[in-house]
Structure formats: structure tokens, C-alpha cells
Scaffold this motif. Structure first.
Motif, mmCIF file in Angstrom:
data_model
loop_
_atom_site.group_PDB
_atom_site.id
_atom_site.type_symbol
_atom_site.label_atom_id
_atom_site.label_comp_id
_atom_site.label_asym_id
_atom_site.label_seq_id
_atom_site.Cartn_x
_atom_site.Cartn_y
_atom_site.Cartn_z
ATOM 1 N N GLU A 201 -19.676 32.034 -16.769
ATOM 2 C CA GLU A 201 -19.577 31.931 -18.222
ATOM 3 C C GLU A 201 -18.123 31.984 -18.684
ATOM 4 O O GLU A 201 -17.746 31.333 -19.661
ATOM 5 C CB GLU A 201 -20.377 33.058 -18.862
ATOM 6 N N SER A 202 -17.289 32.778 -18.006
ATOM 7 C CA SER A 202 -15.881 32.826 -18.373
ATOM 8 C C SER A 202 -15.203 31.478 -18.160
ATOM 9 O O SER A 202 -14.409 31.025 -19.005
ATOM 10 C CB SER A 202 -15.173 33.909 -17.559
ATOM 11 N N LEU A 203 -15.515 30.817 -17.042
ATOM 12 C CA LEU A 203 -14.939 29.481 -16.791
ATOM 13 C C LEU A 203 -15.419 28.480 -17.826
ATOM 14 O O LEU A 203 -14.628 27.654 -18.324
ATOM 15 C CB LEU A 203 -15.329 29.022 -15.383
ATOM 16 N N LYS A 204 -16.681 28.554 -18.178
ATOM 17 C CA LYS A 204 -17.217 27.620 -19.172
ATOM 18 C C LYS A 204 -16.557 27.822 -20.524
ATOM 19 O O LYS A 204 -16.215 26.848 -21.218
ATOM 20 C CB LYS A 204 -18.731 27.824 -19.272
ATOM 21 N N LYS A 205 -16.337 29.080 -20.920
ATOM 22 C CA LYS A 205 -15.683 29.350 -22.199
ATOM 23 C C LYS A 205 -14.228 28.920 -22.168
ATOM 24 O O LYS A 205 -13.705 28.356 -23.145
ATOM 25 C CB LYS A 205 -15.798 30.846 -22.501
ATOM 26 N N GLY A 206 -13.532 29.156 -21.054
ATOM 27 C CA GLY A 206 -12.142 28.735 -20.965
ATOM 28 C C GLY A 206 -11.987 27.228 -21.000
ATOM 29 O O GLY A 206 -11.037 26.705 -21.612
ATOM 30 N N LEU A 207 -12.896 26.506 -20.372
ATOM 31 C CA LEU A 207 -12.846 25.039 -20.424
ATOM 32 C C LEU A 207 -13.073 24.530 -21.842
ATOM 33 O O LEU A 207 -12.455 23.544 -22.262
ATOM 34 C CB LEU A 207 -13.887 24.447 -19.472
ATOM 35 N N GLN A 208 -13.955 25.189 -22.581
ATOM 36 C CA GLN A 208 -14.190 24.778 -23.955
ATOM 37 C C GLN A 208 -12.934 24.962 -24.800
ATOM 38 O O GLN A 208 -12.560 24.086 -25.596
ATOM 39 C CB GLN A 208 -15.358 25.592 -24.538
ATOM 40 N N GLU A 209 -12.257 26.084 -24.634
ATOM 41 C CA GLU A 209 -11.026 26.317 -25.394
ATOM 42 C C GLU A 209 -9.918 25.359 -24.975
ATOM 43 O O GLU A 209 -9.198 24.810 -25.815
ATOM 44 C CB GLU A 209 -10.580 27.764 -25.202
ATOM 45 N N ALA A 210 -9.758 25.148 -23.669
ATOM 46 C CA ALA A 210 -8.717 24.230 -23.194
ATOM 47 C C ALA A 210 -8.987 22.804 -23.651
ATOM 48 O O ALA A 210 -8.061 22.059 -24.003
ATOM 49 C CB ALA A 210 -8.627 24.293 -21.669
ATOM 50 N N LYS A 211 -10.243 22.425 -23.679
ATOM 51 C CA LYS A 211 -10.583 21.071 -24.122
ATOM 52 C C LYS A 211 -10.254 20.879 -25.593
ATOM 53 O O LYS A 211 -9.707 19.832 -25.999
ATOM 54 C CB LYS A 211 -12.077 20.826 -23.864
ATOM 55 N N GLU A 212 -10.568 21.866 -26.432
ATOM 56 C CA GLU A 212 -10.268 21.745 -27.857
ATOM 57 C C GLU A 212 -8.761 21.733 -28.107
ATOM 58 O O GLU A 212 -8.276 20.960 -28.939
ATOM 59 C CB GLU A 212 -10.933 22.901 -28.612
ATOM 60 N N LEU A 213 -8.024 22.574 -27.393
ATOM 61 C CA LEU A 213 -6.576 22.576 -27.567
ATOM 62 C C LEU A 213 -5.946 21.252 -27.146
ATOM 63 O O LEU A 213 -5.076 20.712 -27.836
ATOM 64 C CB LEU A 213 -5.969 23.727 -26.764
ATOM 65 N N PHE A 214 -6.389 20.728 -26.027
ATOM 66 C CA PHE A 214 -5.802 19.474 -25.545
ATOM 67 C C PHE A 214 -6.177 18.312 -26.456
ATOM 68 O O PHE A 214 -5.356 17.421 -26.704
ATOM 69 C CB PHE A 214 -6.282 19.211 -24.112
ATOM 70 N N LYS A 215 -7.400 18.310 -26.965
ATOM 71 C CA LYS A 215 -7.815 17.226 -27.860
ATOM 72 C C LYS A 215 -7.014 17.262 -29.157
ATOM 73 O O LYS A 215 -6.696 16.209 -29.738
ATOM 74 C CB LYS A 215 -9.309 17.356 -28.156
ATOM 75 N N ARG A 216 -6.643 18.440 -29.594
ATOM 76 C CA ARG A 216 -5.873 18.557 -30.837
ATOM 77 C C ARG A 216 -4.409 18.179 -30.631
ATOM 78 O O ARG A 216 -3.762 17.637 -31.531
ATOM 79 C CB ARG A 216 -5.980 19.994 -31.363
ATOM 80 N N GLU A 217 -3.875 18.420 -29.454
ATOM 81 C CA GLU A 217 -2.466 18.147 -29.204
ATOM 82 C C GLU A 217 -2.202 16.711 -28.753
ATOM 83 O O GLU A 217 -1.153 16.150 -29.055
ATOM 84 C CB GLU A 217 -1.927 19.120 -28.141
ATOM 85 N N PHE A 218 -3.110 16.109 -28.030
ATOM 86 C CA PHE A 218 -2.873 14.776 -27.464
ATOM 87 C C PHE A 218 -3.339 13.706 -28.440
ATOM 88 O O PHE A 218 -4.411 13.816 -29.061
ATOM 89 C CB PHE A 218 -3.617 14.622 -26.136
ATOM 90 N N SER A 219 -2.535 12.660 -28.590
ATOM 91 C CA SER A 219 -2.853 11.532 -29.470
ATOM 92 C C SER A 219 -2.952 10.258 -28.643
ATOM 93 O O SER A 219 -2.097 9.974 -27.803
ATOM 94 C CB SER A 219 -1.779 11.371 -30.550
ATOM 95 N N ILE A 220 -4.002 9.503 -28.881
ATOM 96 C CA ILE A 220 -4.246 8.244 -28.166
ATOM 97 C C ILE A 220 -3.531 7.128 -28.910
ATOM 98 O O ILE A 220 -3.870 6.814 -30.062
ATOM 99 C CB ILE A 220 -5.751 7.962 -28.058
ATOM 100 N N THR A 221 -2.559 6.536 -28.281
ATOM 101 C CA THR A 221 -1.763 5.471 -28.902
ATOM 102 C C THR A 221 -1.822 4.152 -28.151
ATOM 103 O O THR A 221 -1.304 3.153 -28.642
ATOM 104 C CB THR A 221 -0.291 5.902 -28.988
ATOM 105 N N GLU A 222 -2.432 4.134 -26.963
ATOM 106 C CA GLU A 222 -2.462 2.911 -26.153
ATOM 107 C C GLU A 222 -3.859 2.700 -25.594
ATOM 108 O O GLU A 222 -4.715 3.584 -25.665
ATOM 109 C CB GLU A 222 -1.440 3.008 -25.002
ATOM 110 N N ARG A 223 -4.038 1.514 -25.046
ATOM 111 C CA ARG A 223 -5.331 1.119 -24.493
ATOM 112 C C ARG A 223 -5.357 1.439 -23.005
ATOM 113 O O ARG A 223 -4.392 1.178 -22.283
ATOM 114 C CB ARG A 223 -5.566 -0.373 -24.721
ATOM 115 N N GLY A 224 -6.470 1.975 -22.545
ATOM 116 C CA GLY A 224 -6.614 2.344 -21.149
ATOM 117 C C GLY A 224 -7.196 1.234 -20.302
ATOM 118 O O GLY A 224 -7.208 0.053 -20.677
ATOM 119 N N LEU A 225 -7.698 1.613 -19.147
ATOM 120 C CA LEU A 225 -8.262 0.654 -18.192
ATOM 121 C C LEU A 225 -9.609 0.162 -18.697
ATOM 122 O O LEU A 225 -10.397 0.926 -19.253
ATOM 123 C CB LEU A 225 -8.416 1.322 -16.821
ATOM 124 N N TRP A 226 -9.881 -1.146 -18.488
ATOM 125 C CA TRP A 226 -11.167 -1.701 -18.875
ATOM 126 C C TRP A 226 -11.709 -2.546 -17.738
ATOM 127 O O TRP A 226 -11.054 -2.785 -16.735
ATOM 128 C CB TRP A 226 -11.065 -2.508 -20.170
#
Length: 847
Positions: A201-226
Motif C-alpha cells: 500500500e505504501s508503494l501504491k500511494k507513493g506512485l500515485q503522488e509521484a504520478k500527480e507531481l510529474f503530470k503537473r510539472e511535465f508539459s507535452i509539446t511534441e508528437r511521439g511515436l506512432w
């Protein structure tokens, strides 16, 4: 008017006129065909299209006589219909076909007149035709696509391996580590004192927090692989242009810059998230859904590119506002400035409307803070709503890998949410490869594919049901082995760890828990289930095979599968048509007698064929269909032709299963005499067909050695080499008595030594002839310059050099380019004075 009509009727009374037939409702116009009034009855040949008379009296004068054909000198055999399935080599893919013409000209039989058949009304009533049709893919095109698919797969794996190494870079991890607070790091790396549930449960909670922080800090500006797609025309590739917002991270420095600025494509974002988790001690794997060029028919093709239009300047907001105001004033002149109209608040009709204070729309001097670009990530148009890259995190407490997608689906611990649908032309989950921090890779496609066995497996190179190619009959096995060898390059060296074994059993259980398909198309080439309609020409069900369920195959009805033989047969709910589902283990391969004999087995006497299939018609140069056994191509079945066992070749081929055969036992070798067939050889297609008391010596000099020793032998027929439908016997070695085997090998070795000695003698004679020629040239030169002093000789040689004669190497001319004719027949190579002759360069010193 009545009088005129009566007079006209009186004038035309002598002409009989057929009354008009009453037209039925919904009946269109019928084309009236005027038949030729010719007394001679003629017929049209279906093959040539020429009109011929049915009078056969001219054929009575033709006489025939018997012609004796020469006996064949080469042993040949005709390919059985089960050796080459031509229909299986034809694949289809979706292409656009233009609608046919609305009318067609039909030539009259025996006349020069033409009739026009108007089908416009019928086509209009039938509705618009489907734009997508299927065109055939020949064998060469399919092999080309398979090889391209392999090359693309190798390149993509190398690309992901390189990105995985970038995630281990110390500078990249140092730039990302400050993003996570200490509380989140403590949750990601729980204390060892916690129990199993607490750590998970601790790992699951930490992943949730890390995911929210990274999503808020990172901005998508280019197109990825298709997804990579095939182009229908080569011209489309020439006019193809890459999008302007494609990914610009090409080397490690760009990747480090993306880690510092927290900008880039969503693929780079997933890679940076993997590096972020590794920087704090979390065991994470980088997972990529490879997008190679598909080799299966029916795959979507590359969309056509639109013509590039001239870029126009985008108007500003002030210009748009001014244009809107001008349009409003033009449309409603009563609301123009200066018009005698009541104020807006008086027009509202409420007594308190004038007391309402309208807020000012003028921009303040200090505008409020706008949300940052990182809080509102940019959406790239045209990208798939499913990721190509994501991360797998190891739950050490449960020894299980869990997926985390921070940017696209924002999910974790949900592997089924990462597979795109079949309608997604930009993303296709075929190969999901997970790379660990030590650069080892594992194929985890079965964890994310909902229908791996029935759908995903058909698009992979390790599919065991791929059609065979012309170069190798074991293509399916080779493709599977090729893919395993490719993954061996990225496999962790043995012995496997406990975690690897746990994951291997988990993926196998995922594949085993896959439910029965729910539509008829998914049952084709299914490794577990089979429908009778999908059985190949040489596949049959075992007697007494019990069905495992039923599937609805009604026209226009959605297929539903049942888990029992009577599933779905309830009152009022039974489908219109049900097909039985059988297990793949109840399907057997049936072959002809000739094919079983080439596999070292013979059909027992009195066995009835389990299946009879018609012989295929092959195409000849004249385009006329003929039977497989018709070598002349005249389309007639030769009933006098016999098969390998002397039985007549009928129009249908009987097939037998392996249970109806026994192992072939050849006649034994008695008294040193090897039994032979009518062609003077012995069939040894498999090692078990060697006669008892004999031995097969697979050497090209075996027959010569046996002839030298004077022992009885028989050439060994090991296979047939087919070119088209006719095969030529291939002889490999000979069969001799077992007691003469060692003597034969000794003679073969002696013959090899003798041949080596003869080759050495030939080389020696060639060398002696060359040296003899060189010596003669030296003697001739010495005789010519015998009475000439050194100065005259040097002057003559200088003149020869100026004229380009002799063997002195000129500037820019190699000695290998000077031929014997250029040397005048008497030239020779003389080394330089400062160059020592070591005896290994072939030079000569003139004494």
C-alpha cells in the motif's frame, strides 16, 4: 379530334399490332433483344469466343493413328495436392476500388449488332457501393513484407534499448530527483519493518503522488511515436512530409535538456518518469509497444496527404473583435453609434436594471496570473489516446510488476486499460517489450492484450500459422526461432532468478485464462479451438470428436459463444444458426498414400479414406485450366497414368490419417544383394526406410567406391526437387550391404586423397610452365643485348619507356592493369635497386 383518330385507325387496320403489356409495379424497362434471323444454328466457343457451327460432318474425314511415346529416362513424380496449397498463398488487403461503369456493351451471338444494358437504375436502387475491397497479395509481396517487418522490429528494439540506457544516466537522474519530496520518496521505498500489505500500500500511494507531481510539472509539446503504415503507391512516399511538431530528442544531450526543462513528447515523458523512479531506488522497467510495419493482409494503409496550402497570417484578437463589431453594425444599423435608441439597461425592461453596475471589460494594468503551461498540458492533435511508452514498477512485497502511465491514461495497476482498440490506426499493441535497468528485456504482451491468442498473436512474427514460402518449407518454425534468438540478445544470462520464473508462470496463466472467442473470425487458426469451416484441405476431425461449445454464425447476427454443446439453445433465445466448436487437439492431418510413403509410412490394406479432395487445376501458358497430373496442359485427365503405387489417378484424391498407416519396412539385404525398385534405386526418404542389413552412405563417391570394390549397391533416392508441379529425383549416396560399409568409406577416403594429389600435380605443372616461359624470355633478352654496351642498352630502354612500351610502371598505372599483350610478350618484372628480393614477391634479378 375523334374524327382524325378514326381515320388514322382505318388506315392502319391492315397492320396487326400487339397490345401493350400492362407493366407491373416496380418493374423497370426491359431491353428488347432482336434475335438474328439466321437459319443456321451457331454456338460460341467458351474459350476462344469464336462462333462455330454445330455441324460435325467435317470431322468424319479426320483420321487418327496411335503414336508410341518414348520411355522416360528420368524418374519424376507429380506433386500431390497436399504438398502445395496455392490458395493459402493468396492474401487480401483492404484497398479502394472505383465503382464500375453504369453500362456495358454485350456482343450479339453471330451478329454484328450490339446491345446496351443499362444498369444505372439497378445500381441506384442497390445503394452506394462499398469503397473498401480486398486485393490479392502474392507470395513475393508477402515475403517482402515479412522481411521488412523483421528489420523494422530489430531497429525498434535497438531504439528502445538506447532510450533505456539514457534513463540510467547519472546527470538525468540528478536533474529529476529534486521533483519528489522526501515524503513521497519514503512512500516509494517503504521500510522493511512493515508487513507485506503495508509495503504494497505504501508503494501504491507513493506512485500515485509521484504520478500527480510529474503530470503537473511535465508539459507535452511534441508528437511521439506512432504506428508505421504501408503506402499504396510510391508517389505517396515522395510527397510525404513529417509533421512540424515531431519529437526533436535525438541524442543524449537533447534528452538531458528535456529532463531540465520538463518538456517534450509523451514518449520522452514516460522515459523521464522511469528515470525519476530509478533515481530514488525504485526498480522500474521501461515498456514500449513497438509499432513495426505490419505484414498481415487487411492492415490499414497510410492516409493520403493533403495538398499543402499557402500559409495565411492568423488575425489577432483585436482584428477579430473589430470585424465582429463592423458586421454587427452593418446587419443592425439601429444599434450603430449615435443612433436614437434607449440605453441597454433601459431596454432590459426591469425597473432595477438601471441600478446594476456592469463590470468593465478593459484589461487591468496588472493582469491576474495565468495558469502555467505545465498545469494545462498541451494536447497534440492526431495522437492516439493510448500510450506507446509506459513504466512497470516492481512490487517487492508481492513479487509482481505493475504498469503506471502518468501522462496519457493517468492509470496505474490497470494493464487492460493500455491496449488500444483495433480501430486505432495510430497505435497497435503487438509487441510490448519491457527493458530493465540492466538492459535485459522481456516480452510482456500477454499481460496487456485482452485477446492475445485469438487476435494479437496473428499479427506477430512468431505466429505458427504463417503461410509457407517458396524458399523454405519450415518458414513458420524459422520465424518463431528467429524471434526467440532476437530476444536472446536481450535476455538476462542464466540461471533465471525467482522473479523471472514467477513472471513466466504469470504470463502463461494469463494466456491460459483467455476466454473462448465470441465471433467466427477469431476461431481461424486458433491454437486451442477450431471450427469445421476453418479446417484446411488436409485437416480432418478424429472420429467421435466431442464439441466444446457452439457459436452463432447467423447472417448479420453478432457471434455469441457457449461453454457447452447445448449453450444458447434455450426457448426463444436460440440463434438462427449454430456451429460446433471443437478442440484443436482433435484435428488431424490427412495425407495421400504417396505423401505418407515419403514420410516413411504406408497405408494399411482395406482402410477407407477419411476425406477426398478434388485435384487443383493449374494454369498453363495458354490460360486453360488443366489437372495437376496433365503435363501437356490440354485439360484432359489421363486415365492411363498411374501413381507411385500403381493405382489410377482419379479426379479426387483420397486422404488418410496417421492412425491408418504403419511404418514402412523395406525388403532386407540378403546375400549382399540390395533390393531395388523398377528405376534401379532405393527410396530412403527417412532413415527408417533403409533396408535391414544395409547401410546408407551419403557421399557423392559412394557409388564409385562400391563399383571399384565390386559390391552390389543401389543409388539412394532421398527427395524430389520440385519446379512447379513436376519433381525430379535427387540421389544422395548409395545403399550397400552393412558388412561393406567400412570398406566403402576407406575407398572414399582414398579417392579423396588421390584427387587432392592430382590437384597438386596440376598446380605444379602450371607453375612449371610459368617459370619455363619466364626463363625463355630472359634468355631471349640476354641474347638480344649480348653485343651492346650498357649505355646503349640504357638509352634504348629509355626510348621504350617514352613510347609506353615495356613494363616500367608509369605514374597512375598499377602493375595489375598491365596485360601480357602490353608487355610485348617479352616483358618481365624487375624489382627496384633499393628493394631486396625476399623470394616471396615473385621478382627476378637479371644477372
Amino acid at each position: 379530334m375523334l374524327i382524325e383518330a378514326r381515320d388514322e385507325l382505318t388506315q392502319n387496320r391492315d397492320v396487326p399490332e400487339r397490345p401493350l403489356k400492362r407493366r407491373r409495379p416496380g418493374e423497370g424497362r426491359r431491353a428488347q433483344v432482336e434475335a438474328p434471323r439466321d437459319s443456321a444454328v451457331r454456338a460460341t466457343d467458351s474459350r476462344t469466343g469464336l462462333a462455330t457451327s454445330l455441324d460435325a460432318s467435317q470431322d468424319d474425314d479426320v483420321q487418327f493413328e496411335d503414336v508410341v511415346l518414348p520411355a522416360p529416362t528420368v524418374q519424376t513424380v507429380l506433386r500431390d495436392s497436399d504438398d502445395d496449397d496455392e490458395d493459402d498463398d493468396i492474401d487480401f488487403e483492404d484497398v479502394a476500388i472505383e465503382p464500375a461503369a453504369s453500362s456495358a456493351a454485350v456482343a450479339g451471338e453471330g451478329s454484328s449488332k450490339a446491345l446496351n444494358l443499362d444498369l444505372s437504375a439497378h445500381m441506384a436502387a442497390a445503394g452506394p457501393r462499398r469503397a473498401d475491397r480486398r486485393k490479392a497479395i502474392n507470395r513475393e509481396e508477402r515475403e517482402h513484407r515479412v522481411e521488412t517487418h523483421k528489420v523494422h522490429l530489430v531497429c525498434l528494439l535497438a531504439h528502445v534499448e538506447l532510450r533505456n540506457r539514457w534513463c540510467n544516466d547519472a546527470e538525468v537522474q540528478d536533474a529529476l530527483r529534486p521533483l519528489l519530496p522526501q515524503k513521497t520518496v519514503s512512500a516509494l521505498v517503504p521500510r522493511a519493518s512493515l508487513n507485506q500489505f503495508g509495503r504494497s500500500e505504501s508503494l501504491k500511494k507513493g506512485l500515485q503522488e509521484a504520478k500527480e507531481l510529474f503530470k503537473r510539472e511535465f508539459s507535452i509539446t511534441e508528437r511521439g511515436l506512432w504506428r508505421a503504415l504501408w503506402a499504396e503507391d510510391e508517389e505517396e512516399l515522395k510527397s510525404y512530409q513529417l509533421p512540424d511538431d515531431m519529437e526533436s530528442t535525438l541524442d543524449k544531450s537533447d534528452f538531458l535538456e528535456a529532463a531540465k526543462t520538463m518538456q517534450g513528447s509523451r514518449d520522452v515523458g514516460a522515459q523521464l518518469f522511469c528515470a525519476l523512479l530509478r533515481s530514488v531506488g525504485v526498480e522500474a522497467r521501461l515498456v514500449c509497444s513497438l509499432q513495426p510495419l505490419p505484414f498481415v493482409p487487411g492492415a490499414p494503409s497510410m492516409p493520403k496527404q493533403r495538398k499543402a496550402s499557402t500559409p495565411q497570417k492568423q488575425p489577432s484578437k483585436a482584428e477579430l473583435y473589430a470585424a465582429a463589431v463592423a458586421k454587427h453594425e452593418t446587419k443592425f444599423p439601429e444599434f450603430q453609434a449615435g443612433a436614437t435608441t434607449p440605453p441597454p439597461r433601459q431596454r432590459l425592461g426591469h425597473p432595477l436594471a438601471t441600478a446594476y453596475h456592469i463590470p468593465s471589460i478593459i484589461a487591468p494594468s496588472h493582469p491576474p496570473p495565468q495558469p502555467s503551461a505545465s498545469s494545462t498540458p498541451r494536447k497534440i492533435r492526431g495522437e492516439s489516446p493510448f500510450p506507446v511508452y509506459w513504466v512497470e514498477v516492481l512490487d517487492v512485497a508481492h513479487q509482481k510488476w505493475h504498469p503506471v502511465d502518468p501522462l496519457v491514461t493517468h492509470t496505474q495497476y490497470k494493464p487492460r486499460a493500455l491496449e488500444p482498440p483495433a480501430s486505432d490506426t495510430l497505435n497497435n499493441l503487438t509487441y510490448a517489450i519491457a527493458f530493465a535497468s540492466d538492459s535485459s528485456a522481456v516480452d510482456v504482451t500477454r499481460r496487456y492484450a485482452k485477446a492475445y491468442t485469438s487476435k494479437t498473436r496473428k499479427q506477430r512474427i512468431d505466429n505458427n500459422n504463417l503461410p509457407q514460402t517458396t524458399t523454405n518449407t519450415n518458414t513458420n518454425t524459422n520465424n518463431t526461432r528467429w524471434y526467440r534468438l532476437l530476444l536472446t540478445r536481450y535476455t538476462r544470462p542464466p540461471p533465471p532468478t525467482d522473479l523471472d520464473q514467477i513472471e513466466r508462470h504469470e504470463l502463461a496463466a494469463e494466456e491460459a485464462r483467455e476466454p473462448m472467442p465470441r465471433n467466427v473470425a477469431d476461431f481461424k487458426d486458433h491454437p486451442v479451438y477450431a471450427l469445421e469451416r476453418h479446417l484446411r484441405r488436409h485437416e480432418v476431425l478424429v472420429p467421435g470428436a466431442q464439441p466444446s461449445g457452439t457459436v452463432s454464425a447467423g447472417t448479420g447476427a453478432r457471434a455469441r459463444a457457449g461453454l457447452g454443446a447445448g449453450a444458447g439453445a434455450g426457448v426463444g433465445a436460440a440463434p438462427s444458426r449454430l456451429e460446433r466448436i471443437y478442440r484443436r487437439r482433435d484435428v488431424r492431418m490427412a495425407r495421400t498414400k504417396d505423401k505418407w510413403f515419403r514420410l516413411g509410412r504406408v497405408v494399411r490394406e482395406g482402410e477407407e479414406a477419411v476425406k477426398s479432395i478434388p485435384r487443383r487445376k493449374r494454369r498453363t501458358r495458354r490460360g486453360v485450366g488443366s489437372d495437376d497430373d496433365d503435363e501437356k496442359g490440354d485439360g484432359d485427365d489421363d486415365q492411363d497414368r498411374v501413381g507411385l503405387f500403381g493405382d489410377a489417378v482419379p479426379g479426387y484424391v483420397p486422404l488418410y490419417t496417421e492412425e491408418q498407416t504403419d511404418a514402412y519396412v523395406a525388403q532386407p539385404v540378403v546375400g549382399g544383394r540390395v533390393p531395388k525398385n523398377k528405376f534401379g534405386n532405393v527410396e530412403v526418404y527417412v532413415p527408417s526406410m533403409v533396408p535391414r542389413g544395409g547401410v546408407h552412405i551419403g557421399h557423392k563417391r559412394a557409388a564409385q567406391a562400391a563399383f571399384i570394390l565390386g559390391v552390389d549397391y543401389a543409388p539412394a533416392l532421398t527427395r524430389f526437387e520440385f519446379r512447379g508441379r513436376q519433381g525430379t529425383a535427387v540421389l544422395n549416396g548409395a545403399v550397400v550391404a552393412e558388412e561393406a560399409g567400412e570398406a566403402i568409406w576407406a575407398v572414399i577416403q582414398g579417392l579423396g586423397d588421390l584427387e587432392a594429389e592430382e590437384e597438386q600435380e596440376r598446380r605444379s605443372r602450371r607453375a612449371l610452365r610459368m617459370w619455363s616461359r619466364f626463363l625463355k624470355e630472359l634468355r631471349i633478352r640476354e641474347r638480344i643485348w649480348a653485343g651492346v654496351d650498357a649505355e646503349a642498352e640504357a638509352e634504348a630502354e629509355g626510348e621504350a619507356e617514352g613510347k609506353g612500351k615495356g613494363v616500367v610502371q608509369e605514374e597512375g598505372v598499377e602493375m595489375g592493369d598491365v596485360s601480357e599483350d602490353d608487355m610485348g610478350g617479352g616483358g618481365f618484372f624487375v624489382p627496384d635497386e633499393d628493394e631486396e628480393d625476399d623470394g616471396g614477391r615473385g621478382g627476378f634479378i637479371v644477372g
